[in-house]
Design a protein around this motif. Sequence first.
Motif, mmCIF file in Angstrom:
data_model
loop_
_atom_site.group_PDB
_atom_site.id
_atom_site.type_symbol
_atom_site.label_atom_id
_atom_site.label_comp_id
_atom_site.label_asym_id
_atom_site.label_seq_id
_atom_site.Cartn_x
_atom_site.Cartn_y
_atom_site.Cartn_z
ATOM 1 N N ARG A 1 -4.086 2.440 -5.532
ATOM 2 C CA ARG A 1 -4.177 1.971 -4.152
ATOM 3 C C ARG A 1 -2.903 1.291 -3.670
ATOM 4 N NH1 ARG A 1 -8.203 4.844 -2.018
ATOM 5 N NH2 ARG A 1 -10.186 4.566 -3.130
ATOM 6 N N GLY A 2 -2.136 0.758 -4.607
ATOM 7 C CA GLY A 2 -0.934 0.052 -4.208
ATOM 8 C C GLY A 2 -0.201 -0.483 -5.413
ATOM 9 N N ILE A 3 0.753 -1.364 -5.156
ATOM 10 C CA ILE A 3 1.490 -2.018 -6.247
ATOM 11 C C ILE A 3 1.781 -3.448 -5.819
ATOM 12 C CG2 ILE A 3 3.834 -1.402 -5.470
ATOM 13 C CD1 ILE A 3 4.357 -0.717 -8.507
ATOM 14 N N ILE A 4 1.741 -4.346 -6.780
ATOM 15 C CA ILE A 4 2.004 -5.748 -6.470
ATOM 16 C C ILE A 4 3.021 -6.287 -7.455
ATOM 17 C CG2 ILE A 4 0.099 -6.660 -7.895
ATOM 18 C CD1 ILE A 4 -0.323 -8.714 -5.588
ATOM 19 N N SER A 5 3.985 -7.051 -6.956
ATOM 20 C CA SER A 5 5.049 -7.580 -7.802
ATOM 21 C C SER A 5 4.996 -9.102 -7.824
ATOM 22 C CB SER A 5 6.423 -7.122 -7.285
ATOM 23 O OG SER A 5 6.712 -7.737 -6.037
ATOM 24 N N ARG A 6 5.693 -9.657 -8.782
ATOM 25 C CA ARG A 6 5.793 -11.121 -8.863
ATOM 26 C C ARG A 6 6.424 -11.671 -7.577
ATOM 27 N NH1 ARG A 6 6.257 -13.747 -13.787
ATOM 28 N NH2 ARG A 6 6.997 -11.802 -14.710
ATOM 29 N N THR A 7 7.414 -10.935 -7.044
ATOM 30 C CA THR A 7 8.084 -11.364 -5.812
ATOM 31 C C THR A 7 7.107 -11.417 -4.642
ATOM 32 O OG1 THR A 7 10.144 -10.350 -6.582
ATOM 33 C CG2 THR A 7 10.007 -10.884 -4.240
ATOM 34 N N ASP A 8 6.202 -10.429 -4.560
ATOM 35 C CA ASP A 8 5.191 -10.425 -3.491
ATOM 36 C C ASP A 8 4.341 -11.691 -3.551
ATOM 37 O OD1 ASP A 8 5.970 -7.865 -2.657
ATOM 38 O OD2 ASP A 8 4.568 -6.893 -4.032
ATOM 39 N N GLU B 1 2.644 4.999 -21.049
ATOM 40 C CA GLU B 1 1.318 5.528 -20.726
ATOM 41 C C GLU B 1 0.241 4.449 -20.727
ATOM 42 O OE1 GLU B 1 0.160 9.162 -22.701
ATOM 43 O OE2 GLU B 1 2.243 9.613 -23.198
ATOM 44 N N ASP B 2 0.439 3.424 -21.551
ATOM 45 C CA ASP B 2 -0.544 2.336 -21.629
ATOM 46 C C ASP B 2 -0.234 1.329 -20.520
ATOM 47 O OD1 ASP B 2 -2.539 0.661 -22.405
ATOM 48 O OD2 ASP B 2 -1.466 -0.177 -24.129
ATOM 49 N N VAL B 3 -0.760 1.583 -19.339
ATOM 50 C CA VAL B 3 -0.382 0.816 -18.154
ATOM 51 C C VAL B 3 -1.353 -0.350 -17.934
ATOM 52 C CG1 VAL B 3 0.103 0.930 -15.682
ATOM 53 C CG2 VAL B 3 0.519 2.931 -17.130
ATOM 54 N N VAL B 4 -0.786 -1.522 -17.703
ATOM 55 C CA VAL B 4 -1.574 -2.703 -17.337
ATOM 56 C C VAL B 4 -1.769 -2.678 -15.827
ATOM 57 C CG1 VAL B 4 -1.689 -5.218 -17.361
ATOM 58 C CG2 VAL B 4 -0.588 -3.991 -19.251
ATOM 59 N N LEU C 1 2.636 -4.705 -11.062
ATOM 60 C CA LEU C 1 1.410 -4.118 -11.580
ATOM 61 C C LEU C 1 0.869 -3.096 -10.586
ATOM 62 C CD1 LEU C 1 -0.471 -7.335 -12.771
ATOM 63 C CD2 LEU C 1 0.461 -5.571 -14.260
ATOM 64 N N PRO C 2 0.481 -1.908 -11.063
ATOM 65 C CA PRO C 2 -0.224 -0.967 -10.186
ATOM 66 C C PRO C 2 -1.597 -1.537 -9.823
ATOM 67 C CG PRO C 2 0.658 0.131 -12.127
ATOM 68 C CD PRO C 2 0.754 -1.344 -12.380
ATOM 69 N N VAL C 3 -2.020 -1.278 -8.601
ATOM 70 C CA VAL C 3 -3.306 -1.773 -8.126
ATOM 71 C C VAL C 3 -4.263 -0.595 -8.001
ATOM 72 C CG1 VAL C 3 -4.516 -3.014 -6.306
ATOM 73 C CG2 VAL C 3 -2.148 -3.611 -6.855
ATOM 74 N N MET C 4 -5.424 -0.718 -8.646
ATOM 75 C CA MET C 4 -6.391 0.366 -8.662
ATOM 76 C C MET C 4 -7.615 0.014 -7.813
ATOM 77 S SD MET C 4 -4.677 2.332 -10.634
ATOM 78 C CE MET C 4 -5.838 3.664 -10.963
ATOM 79 N N GLY C 5 -8.282 1.051 -7.332
ATOM 80 C CA GLY C 5 -9.524 0.893 -6.597
ATOM 81 C C GLY C 5 -10.305 2.187 -6.647
ATOM 82 N N ASP C 6 -11.546 2.117 -7.108
ATOM 83 C CA ASP C 6 -12.360 3.322 -7.269
ATOM 84 C C ASP C 6 -11.665 4.362 -8.158
ATOM 85 O OD1 ASP C 6 -14.361 2.306 -5.599
ATOM 86 O OD2 ASP C 6 -13.310 3.021 -3.803
ATOM 87 N N GLY C 7 -10.941 3.876 -9.177
ATOM 88 C CA GLY C 7 -10.300 4.776 -10.132
ATOM 89 C C GLY C 7 -9.024 5.433 -9.648
ATOM 90 N N ARG C 8 -8.544 5.030 -8.469
ATOM 91 C CA ARG C 8 -7.333 5.652 -7.937
ATOM 92 C C ARG C 8 -6.288 4.581 -7.631
ATOM 93 N NH1 ARG C 8 -8.668 9.770 -3.159
ATOM 94 N NH2 ARG C 8 -6.449 10.152 -3.545
ATOM 95 N N ARG D 1 0.831 -1.203 0.000
ATOM 96 C CA ARG D 1 0.000 0.000 0.000
ATOM 97 C C ARG D 1 0.866 1.253 0.000
ATOM 98 N NH1 ARG D 1 -5.262 -1.385 1.073
ATOM 99 N NH2 ARG D 1 -5.555 -3.533 1.810
ATOM 100 N N ASP D 2 0.271 2.363 -0.425
ATOM 101 C CA ASP D 2 0.978 3.652 -0.492
ATOM 102 C C ASP D 2 2.340 3.504 -1.165
ATOM 103 O OD1 ASP D 2 -1.123 4.885 0.980
ATOM 104 O OD2 ASP D 2 -0.241 4.121 2.834
ATOM 105 N N PRO D 3 2.342 3.063 -2.425
ATOM 106 C CA PRO D 3 3.619 2.815 -3.105
ATOM 107 C C PRO D 3 4.390 4.106 -3.378
ATOM 108 C CG PRO D 3 1.820 2.734 -4.682
ATOM 109 C CD PRO D 3 1.191 2.858 -3.320
ATOM 110 N N VAL D 4 5.686 3.956 -3.543
ATOM 111 C CA VAL D 4 6.537 5.091 -3.912
ATOM 112 C C VAL D 4 6.212 5.464 -5.359
ATOM 113 C CG1 VAL D 4 8.896 5.901 -4.205
ATOM 114 C CG2 VAL D 4 8.342 4.293 -2.353
ATOM 115 N N THR D 5 5.922 6.722 -5.597
ATOM 116 C CA THR D 5 5.581 7.183 -6.939
ATOM 117 C C THR D 5 6.610 8.194 -7.434
ATOM 118 O OG1 THR D 5 4.188 8.966 -6.074
ATOM 119 C CG2 THR D 5 3.127 6.839 -6.493
#
Length: 346
Positions: A322-329, A287-290, A313-320, A229-233
Amino acid sequence: MTNSIRIFRVAGIPVELDFSFLLLMLFIYILAYLGFVSLQLAILITLVFVTVVIHELAHSYVAMGFGVKINSILLLPIGGVSRMEEIPRVPRGEFLISIAGPLTNILIAMLVSVPILLDVTGPLTGLAGEFLAVNLLLALFNLIPAFPMDGGRILRAILAERMGHMRATEIAASLGKIIAVFMAVLGVFYNFFLILIGLFIYIGAEQEYQATLISSLLEGVTVADVMTRDPVTMDPDITVDEALEFVMSKKHMGYPVVEGDEMIGIVTFHDLSDAERTRNVREVMTEDVVTVNEDDELISALEKLNSMNLGRLPVMGDGRLRGIISRTDILRTLNLLRNKKMKREN
C-alpha cells in the motif's frame, strides 16, 4: 553477527549471555585461580548475576500476565535487561511489573536468612551473609524513585492514578534528575562511583521522558496517516546496472521489488552498489522483508525501525503493498506535532 549466546529458556523466555559477560566471568575465575581474588568472591559475583536473571524473570513473568511480549532476557556485565514490548500504561500493570523485581530480591534475602538464623550454613555463613546483603542492596537500589530504576516506574504508576501518564512521567523524570545531580555532587566528595551512577540515572530519566513524549505525541496516529502511497517500485528482472541508473534518477535509497501485484523483496542502494553489474535485481534483493500494516500505530513502526536499524518499511494492507514509510517521514511528523503542541501551550 550476534553478540550473545542463548543458554536456556524459562517459561518460554530465552535467556541470553552477552559475550562480554562470558569474558568477564572467565576473567574473574582466572584471577581467583591465580590468587588475586578469593574463590568466595568469584562465587558471590556468580550468584549475584544469577539473582539478576531471577529479578528480570520476575518482571517478565508478571508482564506476560498483562499480555506483554517478552523477546528475551540479556545478561550484560552491568546487569540484566528484559527485552519486552512497551510496559502497559495502565498504572496497576506498570506498578505490579516494576515492583516484582525488588520484591523478588527481598524474598531471596529472606530465604537466605533462614539457614543463617538457624546456624546451619557452616563454613558458608560468610558467603550466605554477603549474598543476603547484596540482595537487599539490589532491592533498595532498584527502589530509588528515578528512571531507569524500578522505583521510577513505581512512582510514575502511583502518580498516574491521580494524573495523566505524561504528567506523571514529567514529575518522575524531574525527581530522577534531581537525585542524579545530588548523587554526582556527593560523588565529588566521597566516591567517584557515585558520579557514574548519577550520570546513569540522569541519562535514563531524560531518555524515559523523551520516549514517553514521543509516544504521547504519536498516540492515535496510524501508519496510513503518514506513509507515502503508491511508492516507486523496482522490477526484479532488470540488471544491477539498470537498477543503479534507476536509483540515480529517482533519488531514493530503497525500493520494494514487485512482480505482478505481489511484493517479493526489497533492494537498497547498498545492495546494488556491492553487486556485479551484470546480475539482476532478483539475485541481490532481500527476500525476508520486514513490513508494517497500514492500520498499525505509527509509534510501533518507529520502534520497529529503531530496533532493527532500518531506514524504511513497506506498508501492507489486505496482503498487498500500500505504501512505504521511512524514519524521516516519522521524524518530520513528530516535529510538526511537537511544534503544534508548543504553540498550544504558548
